[in-house]
Structure formats: structure tokens, C-alpha cells
Design a protein around this motif. Structure first.
Motif, PDB file in Angstrom:
ATOM      1  N   ALA A 199       0.848  -1.208   0.000  1.00 32.23           N
ATOM      2  CA  ALA A 199       0.000   0.000   0.000  1.00 32.23           C
ATOM      3  C   ALA A 199       0.882   1.257   0.000  1.00 32.23           C
ATOM      4  O   ALA A 199       0.643   2.212  -0.746  1.00 32.23           O
ATOM      5  N   GLN A 200       1.908   1.239   0.833  1.00 32.49           N
ATOM      6  CA  GLN A 200       2.827   2.387   0.901  1.00 32.49           C
ATOM      7  C   GLN A 200       3.575   2.554  -0.419  1.00 32.49           C
ATOM      8  O   GLN A 200       3.758   3.670  -0.913  1.00 32.49           O
ATOM      9  N   ILE A 201       4.001   1.470  -1.010  1.00 36.52           N
ATOM     10  CA  ILE A 201       4.722   1.532  -2.291  1.00 36.52           C
ATOM     11  C   ILE A 201       3.828   2.115  -3.374  1.00 36.52           C
ATOM     12  O   ILE A 201       4.238   3.004  -4.124  1.00 36.52           O
ATOM     13  N   LYS A 202       2.569   1.658  -3.444  1.00 37.50           N
ATOM     14  CA  LYS A 202       1.643   2.171  -4.460  1.00 37.50           C
ATOM     15  C   LYS A 202       1.375   3.660  -4.244  1.00 37.50           C
ATOM     16  O   LYS A 202       1.290   4.429  -5.199  1.00 37.50           O
ATOM     17  N   LYS A 203       1.263   4.062  -2.989  1.00 36.09           N
ATOM     18  CA  LYS A 203       1.030   5.479  -2.674  1.00 36.09           C
ATOM     19  C   LYS A 203       2.209   6.320  -3.175  1.00 36.09           C
ATOM     20  O   LYS A 203       2.030   7.352  -3.832  1.00 36.09           O
ATOM     21  N   LEU A 204       3.427   5.861  -2.907  1.00 31.91           N
ATOM     22  CA  LEU A 204       4.608   6.613  -3.325  1.00 31.91           C
ATOM     23  C   LEU A 204       4.786   6.584  -4.843  1.00 31.91           C
ATOM     24  O   LEU A 204       5.174   7.578  -5.452  1.00 31.91           O
ATOM     25  N   LYS A 205       4.457   5.457  -5.467  1.00 27.93           N
ATOM     26  CA  LYS A 205       4.521   5.402  -6.933  1.00 27.93           C
ATOM     27  C   LYS A 205       3.548   6.418  -7.532  1.00 27.93           C
ATOM     28  O   LYS A 205       3.875   7.101  -8.521  1.00 27.93           O
ATOM     29  N   GLY A 206       2.384   6.550  -6.916  1.00 25.06           N
ATOM     30  CA  GLY A 206       1.403   7.531  -7.394  1.00 25.06           C
ATOM     31  C   GLY A 206       1.939   8.953  -7.286  1.00 25.06           C
ATOM     32  O   GLY A 206       1.804   9.773  -8.199  1.00 25.06           O
ATOM     33  N   ALA A 207       2.602   9.247  -6.150  1.00 27.21           N
ATOM     34  CA  ALA A 207       3.106  10.602  -5.920  1.00 27.21           C
ATOM     35  C   ALA A 207       4.328  10.913  -6.793  1.00 27.21           C
ATOM     36  O   ALA A 207       4.534  12.067  -7.187  1.00 27.21           O
ATOM     37  N   LEU A 208       5.119   9.909  -7.100  1.00 32.09           N
ATOM     38  CA  LEU A 208       6.399  10.159  -7.789  1.00 32.09           C
ATOM     39  C   LEU A 208       6.391   9.724  -9.247  1.00 32.09           C
ATOM     40  O   LEU A 208       7.441   9.721  -9.905  1.00 32.09           O
ATOM     41  N   GLY A 209       5.213   9.365  -9.780  1.00 28.97           N
ATOM     42  CA  GLY A 209       5.117   9.086 -11.210  1.00 28.97           C
ATOM     43  C   GLY A 209       5.536   7.684 -11.609  1.00 28.97           C
ATOM     44  O   GLY A 209       5.797   7.427 -12.783  1.00 28.97           O
ATOM     45  N   GLY A 210       5.587   6.769 -10.634  1.00 32.89           N
ATOM     46  CA  GLY A 210       5.967   5.400 -10.963  1.00 32.89           C
ATOM     47  C   GLY A 210       4.772   4.582 -11.450  1.00 32.89           C
ATOM     48  O   GLY A 210       3.624   5.020 -11.380  1.00 32.89           O
ATOM     49  N   SER A 211       5.069   3.361 -11.922  1.00 31.42           N
ATOM     50  CA  SER A 211       4.010   2.451 -12.348  1.00 31.42           C
ATOM     51  C   SER A 211       4.418   1.047 -11.916  1.00 31.42           C
ATOM     52  O   SER A 211       5.488   0.843 -11.348  1.00 31.42           O
TER      53      SER A 211
END
Ligand SMILES: *[C@@H]1O[C@H](CO)[C@@H](O)[C@H](O)[C@H]1NC(C)=O
Length: 212
Positions: A199-211
Motif C-alpha cells: 500500500a505504501q509503495i503504491k502510494k509513493l509510486k502515485g506521488a512520484l510518477g511510478g508504475s
């Protein structure tokens, strides 16, 4: 003869090295020529003027209206071609209140930070994972030894300005958050290799443009 030969050798070495230095005083980068593994080609010395050795791009504050509330304005070899071959460069850092330079490394360069206004909390993490950090005042310097992870934060309510100096004409940067969450590094693999929850990884990917 036995005594003379080393002397002649030393003198000729001194002469040749001083001649060499005179020829190699500078090598202002010529970006119109192809880059070689040893750096950029030199602009023809007769076309070089004092203006090649002066750079005025750091006089204006960077735009801090971004996720990091901070802006780095570089004077690296790309911006300041006279640095070519000299192993040194500079950058300006502007930080709004709450601004951060997230944990990152310049793999090939040592960095000195000079705070010129405001206060900045800055530090690095040694190879033994000891954290060295302090809040710097105007005039203070801190050094980040080559390759070590480091970070800066403006925890104050006023802006801060600092200058970075590097022993490289073009210090590459790698930001840990962007390396983990700003790309397509698969979430499950990030989770497995960092022990973070998905959940934390997905949140950070969302904020930093990751997929992924
Ligand atoms: C600073 O950046 C923001 C966000 O990109 C932009 O909206 C704003 O116009 C910029 N300000 C200046 C002075 O360039």
C-alpha cells in the motif's frame, strides 16, 4: 655521466610538464564536436574570451513551486562549458519553508554545501550507517563525502539559499525515492527487496510518477 643523466632527465621532465601545462591551461567545451570518453573537445583557444570563464546563471532564485518545495540551479559543464576538464562545479539551492532534497547520492562526487541565508538541516549516512546531521546557519558549510547518501531540509518558516560545490564538472544524482518509486520497478519486487508494504509503495509510486 651516471650523476648527470638523472639530472638531465629531471630537467627535461620539468620542462616538458610546464610546456604541457601551458598548452592545457583550459579546454572550454565545444559541444558542436562529438564527446569522447575523456570529455568534450576544446573550443579553439583563439575563439575563447573572458565571457567563456564567467557564468551569470546563478543570480536568480529557482522556482520552488514543486513537490519538493526546492529548486537546484546547476552551473555544471553543460551550463558553464569552461569547467570542462577542471573537475569542479557549482549549483544553487533554493528552499521554500518545508523544502527538501530527498535522500540521494552523487556516486562520483564529493559535495560541499554553503548556506548563505536561512537555516538548513543537512546530513549524510556513512557506509557504517551512522547518520551525521545538523541544522546549519548562514555561513556554515557541511561536506558530504563522495558517494554517500545525504539529504537536506528547510524546517524553518523562512526560505533558505545555499550553494553546492562538487569535485566533478557534472555530478550525477540518484534519488532513493525516485529509484524505488518513480519508475516501473514492480511493486511486488520493491516490497520483497525493501520490506515495505505494498500500500505504501503504491502510494509513493502515485506521488512520484511510478508504475507497476
Ligand atoms: C513556478 O512553477 C509553477 C509550477 O510549475 C508555475 O505555475 C509558476 O508559474 C512558476 N513561477 C514562475 C515565476 O516561473
Amino acid at each position: 655521466m651516471r650523476m648527470i643523466s638523472p639530472i638531465i632527465f629531471t630537467v627535461s621532465l620539468l620542462l616538458s610538464s610546464s610546456c604541457h601545462a601551458a598548452v592545457q591551461d583550459f579546454c572550454v567545451a565545444d559541444f558542436t564536436a562529438p564527446e569522447s570518453p575523456t570529455g568534450h573537445a576544446c573550443k579553439k583557444p583563439e575563439t575563447v574570451t573572458v565571457n567563456d570563464f564567467v557564468y551569470s546563471g546563478l543570480g536568480v532564485a529557482g522556482n520552488t513551486s514543486n513537490l519538493l518545495k526546492a529548486a537546484v540551479t546547476p552551473a555544471f559543464v553543460t551550463e558553464f562549458p569552461a569547467l570542462n576538464g577542471l573537475g569542479i562545479s557549482l549549483a544553487r539551492l533554493d528552499m521554500a519553508p518545508g523544502g527538501v532534497a530527498p535522500v540521494h547520492t552523487h556516486p562520483g562526487a564529493t559535495e560541499v554545501v554553503h548556506v548563505v541565508s536561512g537555516k538548513i538541516t543537512a546530513g549524510f549516512i556513512s557506509g557504517a550507517n551512522k547518520v551525521y546531521y545538523k541544522t546549519l546557519n548562514k555561513g556554515d558549510l557541511i561536506i558530504f563525502p563522495q558517494g554517500l547518501l545525504h539529504f537536506l531540509e528547510n524546517a524553518e518558516t523562512t526560505p533558505a539559499e545555499a550553494y553546492f560545490s562538487f569535485n566533478s564538472v557534472s555530478p550525477g544524482s540518484q534519488l532513493v525515492d525516485f529509484a524505488l518509486f518513480g519508475n516501473d520497478f514492480p511493486t511486488e519486487l520493491v516490497a520483497a527487496t525493501t520490506f515495505l508494504d505494498t500500500a505504501q509503495i503504491k502510494k509513493l509510486k502515485g506521488a512520484l510518477g511510478g508504475s507497476g
